[in-house]
Design a protein around this motif. Structure first.
Motif, PDB file in Angstrom:
ATOM      1  N   THR A 177      39.216  11.594 -18.226  1.00  0.00           N
ATOM      2  CA  THR A 177      38.623  10.414 -16.306  1.00  0.00           C
ATOM      3  C   THR A 177      36.884  11.770 -15.959  1.00  0.00           C
ATOM      4  OG1 THR A 177      40.389  10.367 -14.708  1.00  0.00           O
ATOM      5  CG2 THR A 177      39.309  10.211 -13.961  1.00  0.00           C
ATOM      6  N   GLY A 178      36.894  12.953 -16.584  1.00  0.00           N
ATOM      7  CA  GLY A 178      36.052  13.374 -15.573  1.00  0.00           C
ATOM      8  C   GLY A 178      35.254  13.596 -16.862  1.00  0.00           C
ATOM      9  N   ALA A 179      35.757  13.391 -18.113  1.00  0.00           N
ATOM     10  CA  ALA A 179      34.565  13.058 -19.328  1.00  0.00           C
ATOM     11  C   ALA A 179      33.802  12.005 -19.194  1.00  0.00           C
ATOM     12  CB  ALA A 179      34.728  13.814 -20.520  1.00  0.00           C
ATOM     13  N   VAL A 180      34.785  11.120 -18.401  1.00  0.00           N
ATOM     14  CA  VAL A 180      34.360   9.716 -19.058  1.00  0.00           C
ATOM     15  C   VAL A 180      32.878   9.025 -18.113  1.00  0.00           C
ATOM     16  CG1 VAL A 180      34.779   7.034 -18.593  1.00  0.00           C
ATOM     17  CG2 VAL A 180      36.553   8.918 -20.519  1.00  0.00           C
ATOM     18  N   ALA A 181      33.415  10.287 -16.571  1.00  0.00           N
ATOM     19  CA  ALA A 181      32.584   9.814 -15.413  1.00  0.00           C
ATOM     20  C   ALA A 181      31.282  10.315 -15.652  1.00  0.00           C
ATOM     21  CB  ALA A 181      33.378  10.481 -14.213  1.00  0.00           C
ATOM     22  N   ALA A 182      31.676  11.638 -16.695  1.00  0.00           N
ATOM     23  CA  ALA A 182      30.122  12.395 -16.404  1.00  0.00           C
ATOM     24  C   ALA A 182      29.500  11.771 -17.403  1.00  0.00           C
ATOM     25  CB  ALA A 182      30.883  13.829 -17.408  1.00  0.00           C
ATOM     26  N   GLY A 183      29.997  11.506 -18.807  1.00  0.00           N
ATOM     27  CA  GLY A 183      29.931  10.403 -20.087  1.00  0.00           C
ATOM     28  C   GLY A 183      28.536   9.132 -19.037  1.00  0.00           C
ATOM     29  N   GLN A 184      29.860   7.824 -18.432  1.00  0.00           N
ATOM     30  CA  GLN A 184      28.766   7.027 -17.691  1.00  0.00           C
ATOM     31  C   GLN A 184      27.733   7.111 -16.912  1.00  0.00           C
ATOM     32  OE1 GLN A 184      31.762   4.919 -16.640  1.00  0.00           O
ATOM     33  NE2 GLN A 184      32.554   4.111 -18.037  1.00  0.00           N
ATOM     34  N   LEU A 185      27.891   8.422 -15.843  1.00  0.00           N
ATOM     35  CA  LEU A 185      26.688   9.290 -15.124  1.00  0.00           C
ATOM     36  C   LEU A 185      25.531   9.541 -15.940  1.00  0.00           C
ATOM     37  CD1 LEU A 185      28.752  11.207 -13.082  1.00  0.00           C
ATOM     38  CD2 LEU A 185      27.670   8.803 -11.765  1.00  0.00           C
ATOM     39  N   GLY A 186      25.781  10.582 -17.134  1.00  0.00           N
ATOM     40  CA  GLY A 186      24.760  10.578 -17.727  1.00  0.00           C
ATOM     41  C   GLY A 186      23.946   9.808 -18.887  1.00  0.00           C
ATOM     42  N   ARG A 187      24.399   9.124 -19.319  1.00  0.00           N
ATOM     43  CA  ARG A 187      23.952   6.825 -19.811  1.00  0.00           C
ATOM     44  C   ARG A 187      23.154   6.886 -19.118  1.00  0.00           C
ATOM     45  NH1 ARG A 187      24.711   1.997 -19.455  1.00  0.00           N
ATOM     46  NH2 ARG A 187      26.563   2.059 -18.704  1.00  0.00           N
ATOM     47  N   LEU A 188      23.631   6.826 -17.665  1.00  0.00           N
ATOM     48  CA  LEU A 188      22.861   6.036 -17.015  1.00  0.00           C
ATOM     49  C   LEU A 188      21.211   7.339 -16.206  1.00  0.00           C
ATOM     50  CD1 LEU A 188      24.975   4.305 -14.684  1.00  0.00           C
ATOM     51  CD2 LEU A 188      23.922   3.362 -15.713  1.00  0.00           C
ATOM     52  N   GLY A 189      21.256   8.088 -16.938  1.00  0.00           N
ATOM     53  CA  GLY A 189      20.393   8.866 -15.732  1.00  0.00           C
ATOM     54  C   GLY A 189      20.770  10.218 -14.883  1.00  0.00           C
ATOM     55  N   HIS A 190      21.727  10.084 -14.200  1.00  0.00           N
ATOM     56  CA  HIS A 190      22.194  11.012 -13.237  1.00  0.00           C
ATOM     57  C   HIS A 190      22.635  12.428 -13.575  1.00  0.00           C
ATOM     58  CE1 HIS A 190      21.957   7.350 -10.635  1.00  0.00           C
ATOM     59  NE2 HIS A 190      22.688   6.862 -11.299  1.00  0.00           N
ATOM     60  N   ARG A 191      21.689  13.367 -12.679  1.00  0.00           N
ATOM     61  CA  ARG A 191      21.837  14.940 -12.917  1.00  0.00           C
ATOM     62  C   ARG A 191      23.300  14.938 -12.714  1.00  0.00           C
ATOM     63  NH1 ARG A 191      18.499  17.190  -9.100  1.00  0.00           N
ATOM     64  NH2 ARG A 191      19.091  15.419  -7.885  1.00  0.00           N
TER      65      ARG A 191
ATOM     66  N   SER B  20      45.229   9.917 -30.084  1.00  0.00           N
ATOM     67  CA  SER B  20      46.010  11.137 -29.868  1.00  0.00           C
ATOM     68  C   SER B  20      45.257  12.438 -28.729  1.00  0.00           C
ATOM     69  CB  SER B  20      45.532  12.367 -31.378  1.00  0.00           C
ATOM     70  OG  SER B  20      46.190  13.723 -31.079  1.00  0.00           O
ATOM     71  N   GLN B  21      45.310  12.507 -27.995  1.00  0.00           N
ATOM     72  CA  GLN B  21      44.468  13.172 -26.680  1.00  0.00           C
ATOM     73  C   GLN B  21      43.574  13.597 -27.058  1.00  0.00           C
ATOM     74  OE1 GLN B  21      46.676  13.698 -23.224  1.00  0.00           O
ATOM     75  NE2 GLN B  21      44.427  14.363 -22.072  1.00  0.00           N
ATOM     76  N   PRO B  22      43.912  14.899 -28.089  1.00  0.00           N
ATOM     77  CA  PRO B  22      43.118  16.120 -27.462  1.00  0.00           C
ATOM     78  C   PRO B  22      42.101  15.892 -28.243  1.00  0.00           C
ATOM     79  CG  PRO B  22      46.026  16.906 -28.370  1.00  0.00           C
ATOM     80  CD  PRO B  22      45.331  15.474 -27.781  1.00  0.00           C
ATOM     81  N   ALA B  23      42.337  14.843 -29.555  1.00  0.00           N
ATOM     82  CA  ALA B  23      41.354  14.980 -30.427  1.00  0.00           C
ATOM     83  C   ALA B  23      39.786  13.628 -29.945  1.00  0.00           C
ATOM     84  CB  ALA B  23      41.628  14.774 -31.566  1.00  0.00           C
ATOM     85  N   VAL B  24      40.816  12.921 -28.850  1.00  0.00           N
ATOM     86  CA  VAL B  24      40.031  12.174 -28.272  1.00  0.00           C
ATOM     87  C   VAL B  24      39.262  13.153 -27.551  1.00  0.00           C
ATOM     88  CG1 VAL B  24      40.126   9.606 -26.569  1.00  0.00           C
ATOM     89  CG2 VAL B  24      41.691  10.179 -28.878  1.00  0.00           C
ATOM     90  N   GLU B  25      40.009  13.349 -26.633  1.00  0.00           N
ATOM     91  CA  GLU B  25      39.214  13.989 -25.298  1.00  0.00           C
ATOM     92  C   GLU B  25      38.441  14.617 -25.976  1.00  0.00           C
ATOM     93  OE1 GLU B  25      40.834  17.172 -21.527  1.00  0.00           O
ATOM     94  OE2 GLU B  25      42.247  15.721 -22.499  1.00  0.00           O
ATOM     95  N   ALA B  26      38.366  15.731 -26.658  1.00  0.00           N
ATOM     96  CA  ALA B  26      37.291  16.554 -27.389  1.00  0.00           C
ATOM     97  C   ALA B  26      35.788  15.817 -27.647  1.00  0.00           C
ATOM     98  CB  ALA B  26      37.816  17.302 -28.062  1.00  0.00           C
TER      99      ALA B  26
END
Length: 540
Positions: A20-34, A111-117
């Motif tokens: 959840t945190g990784a998806v949120a951070a990735g989407q925020l990054g794509r939108l240009g937010h620090r 497989s969660q470990p690989a996808v999470e990475a």
């Protein structure tokens, strides 16, 4: 960086770098937010926890540009067959049929470990995203325009950073939720289970079920799931008097697996005891602090929606945060986050609880009555359900005030001809606010002219291939044409997270919808950092 009285270090602090945190951070990054994302752990947990995802979540992964990276670790989910007291098939939960409504296999295992990475790699690939691991959150202090976060680094050093918002994705024992003083509501489900993951040897795969299964045996209910490649999972109910820690021991685990495997048939990857809970946070927001994922809800795993719910939280919240951070929408837009997601979680958890309680029935006579009722519901045959019909729509929140057909449901994604091949609709339109018009409609031209001033909404008329309409995007399988016909509408306004804001049967209704969106999304206060009525000025 250290917070000061002036500049704010980050737009968003994400606490927790799981899915959840990784998806949120990735989407925020794509939108240009620090964005700063922190996690107490220093690496991805190397054993599987979540095992299932669905087409809604994969659609977001695809929108993020992750489909190719994670596809090697994903496979279609088999149907789940439920067997009664006497071993008879009583129910089958499968996927909806082709053509698939969102363009992907509707149910998947991964497989969660690989996808999470891969999710982490994606997030940290943005220059605006910084990840710091081995960092612990100690405290949060809210001010009118920021939150100060007090952190402890892996070397024990204390420091502070500031962010305009904090998003807690830090799991069931969430520090963020505790600091924010957000209570959990009990949805009344609490059962002890042992979850066992095995990498089964190639020559033993034929001896385990060839389909995912629920063995609804009152002597000991068991769930069986087929994961990617040779990964197989058993979820085994623990009985009164059994010590959860003792049952995790390999010798006891292999005794439980004896109907299917011996210790020579595979590698015991993980055995962990859990209490399957049903809990939801009373509120998902306290001023500038929000929570998502397991921090906001926990539910039994019987149809594999735990991680999906967390990623729905992230995608629901990020497009709203994006508008608020850019000052184009009022902070009050964030209030719709709790309204939408809490009700969705409660409704879905209720359905999962019903299935779970049915599976967990320990009284033989009651279990036989259950079997008979399920078969009766299926007209004397095993009852057939799809996982997709179990997932509810959004009921309230940032949706059209008047209930229209398909409001709050996921908008389909048809295939679009692209030269000698086909692509998916999102590749053409992107995932922002979109208006789709039935290109077969006599009102199509007038509806298109209504949208001339809609700078923030992309507009697309779409019709089946061969319809012969000019300036109309063509689809190959009639998925969207069937959707328009089924709901009796000619236009739909779709949010960035692919939920339908509202639909219209004609140009007049579309004009009303466009006016409502303008009012709902452009309600901007005097300053984008102005948040009234903070509930928490100082944490305990």
């Amino acid at each position: 960086m250290t917070g000061t009285a002036g500049a704010i270090d980050y737009d968003v602090l994400v606490v927790g770098f799981g899915p959840t945190g990784a998806v949120a951070a990735g989407q925020l990054g794509r939108l240009g937010h620090r964005t700063l994302v922190i996690d107490r752990l220093t690496d991805v947990y190397d054993k599987p926890r979540a095992i299932a995802l669905d087409h809604e979540i994969f659609r977001h992964f695809d929108n993020m540009g992750l489909a190719d990276a994670i596809s090697p670790y994903i496979e279609p989910f088999t149907a789940s067959e439920h067997f009664g007291v006497d071993g008879q098939l009583i129910r089958r939960i499968d996927m909806v049929a082709k053509p698939y409504p969102l363009g992907y296999t509707p149910s998947m295992v991964f497989s969660q470990p690989a996808v999470e990475a891969e999710l982490r790699r994606h997030a940290t690939g943005f220059s605006t995203v910084r990840a710091e691991l081995g960092v612990e959150l100690l405290d949060l202090v809210q001010a009118p325009d920021r939150v100060e976060a007090r952190l402890k680094d892996r070397d024990g050093r204390h420091r502070s950073v500031t962010a305009r918002y904090v998003l807690g994705c830090d799991g069931a024992s969430s520090t963020v939720r505790q600091i924010a003083g957000i209570a959990l509501e009990d949805l009344i489900f609490d059962e002890p289970w042992l979850v066992v993951d095995v990498r089964v040897n190639e020559d033993a795969l034929a001896r385990v079920p060839q389909c995912s299964a629920q063995f609804c045996n009152p002597s000991r209910p068991v769930s069986f799931l087929i994961g990617p490649k040779n990964h197989r999972r058993w979820e085994i109910m623990l009985l009164p008097g059994e010590d959860a820690r003792q049952m995790e021991r390999p010798d006891n685990v292999w005794k439980l697996l004896a109907p299917w495997l011996t210790p020579n048939d595979g590698e015991l990857w993980r055995a962990a005891s859990y209490r399957f809970h049903a809990l939801v946070a009373a509120d998902w927001r306290n001023g500038r602090i929000l929570i998502a994922g397991d921090a906001a809800h926990q539910q039994p795993p019987f149809i594999g929606q735990g991680m999906c719910q967390g990623l729905r939280d992230a995608t629901n919240l990020v497009w709203k945060l994006d508008r608020v951070l850019k000052g184009v929408s009022s902070d009050s837009l964030l209030d719709s986050y709790t309204i939408e997601r809490k009700q969705h979680v409660i409704e879905l958890t209720g359905k999962i609880k019903t299935i779970g309680e049915s599976i967990c029935e320990r009284d033989p006579a009651a279990a036989r009555r259950r079997d008979a009722q399920i078969l009766a519901d299926g007209g004397g045959k095993p009852l057939l359900l799809t996982r997709q019909e179990i997932i509810p729509p959004l009921r309230a929140g940032c949706l059209a005030h008047h209930e229209t057909p398909a409001r709050g449901t996921l908008f389909p994604q048809p295939r679009i001809p692209r030269g000698a091949t086909t692509g998916l609709l999102d590749e053409v339109t992107g995932p922002g606010w979109r208006l789709f018009i039935d290109g077969r409609s006599n009102d199509a031209v007038s509806m298109l002219s209504l949208c001339a001033a809609c700078a923030d909404i992309s507009v697309t008329a779409i019709a089946p291939a061969g319809a012969g309409r000019p300036n109309v995007l063509e689809e190959t399988e009639g998925v969207l044409a069937s959707w328009f016909d089924r709901h009796g509408v000619v236009a739909a306004i779709v949010r960035p997270d692919h939920y339908v804001f509202g639909t219209a049967r004609n140009a007049t209704e579309l004009g009303d919808l466009l006016a409502e969106i303008d009012m709902r999304l452009r309600d901007v206060p005097s300053g984008p950092d102005n948040i009234p009525d903070l509930k928490m000025e100082r944490t305990p």
